[in-house]
Each structure stands twice: as structure tokens, then as C-alpha cells.
Enzyme design. Sequence first.
Site: not given
Length: 139
Positions: A11, A51, A114, A117, A128
Site C-alpha cells: 500500500k 475495492y 496496514n 493487501h 484482482e
Amino acid sequence: MAGNRTFTMIKPSAVRDQLAGPIITRIEEAGFRIMAMKLTHLTNIQASIFYQEHQGKPFFDGLIGFMSSGHVVAMILEKDDAVLDFRKLIGATDPNAAAPGTIRKLYGKSVQENAIHASDSDENALREERFFFSLMEQY
Ligand code: IDP
Ligand code: MG
């Protein structure tokens, strides 16, 4: 039978903090083979589509703003039981709740930021990876 591919994305916060290298090292040391890798910067619309399952949730707008705030490193990974084993390697969504030694415990800053992904099913892994990589790049 569980598939042997999963999709992951480092990320923007982790790329910005120059943590892509250490994260990729942990991924390879855990036995995952990198089959494709791309540094890119998602637009707001691209992040919203990626998302889409979270549309309408309270954290959605923040997530989309964050995910389009800088570069991400997208990868297709290969290993036996890839989806499950990779979810174990990254740890729980909330870095504070993640098990010691997991990528999110080590490098995550908050529930939103975080670090990484990971796909949650073989079906989503395929969706994805197709979102980020053209067929040509996979062969
Ligand atoms: P996952 O990434 O562990 O699969 P999901 O529930 O699919 O977790 O949520 C997608 C992403 O949305 C998370 O990785 C995190 O960045 C963000 N997110 C999830 N829940 C929250 C929350 O309660 N507050 C802020 N961000 C959240
Ligand atoms: Mg998820």
C-alpha cells in the site's frame, strides 16, 4: 483444491516509507515466487472498482483516498495454498491485533494503513490479478 496463486499489493504508506524492499524480502523468504510485479499509482476510480465490495461501508471513502494517494506495488505470487498461506503471512487487518512476525504487525501503522493487501479467496485472486495485469504479462 486450493489454488497456487494469490494477488498482493504493497500500500502507498509502505511504499512511501521505503518498506517495499523489506516486505518483498519477507514474501520471498516465506517461499512465495513473484510471477508479476508492477509499480503503479491508482486513480480514485480505479481504487473504487478494486475495492467495490466495500462500497457503502464507513471506511470506504478514506480507504479510496488513501489507496490513490501514492504508488503501490502490485504482485502475482505463486506457492502451494497461496491464498491461505499469504493471509497468514500478512496477519490480521488491524496491525495491533496481528500476530507477532506478520507483515502487518511489523510494518502496519493503522487499520487503514496496514502496509499490504492480500486476496481472500481464489476467485478474488483471479479477479484482482486480472484487474492489474493483462493476459500477455502473465505468460
Ligand atoms: P483485509 O485487507 O484484511 O482483507 P478488509 O475487511 O477487506 O480487510 O478491508 C479492506 C481494507 O480496508 C483494509 O485492509 C483496511 O485498509 C481498510 N479497512 C478495513 N476496515 C477498516 C476500518 O474499520 N477502518 C479503517 N480502514 C479499514
Ligand atoms: Mg479484504
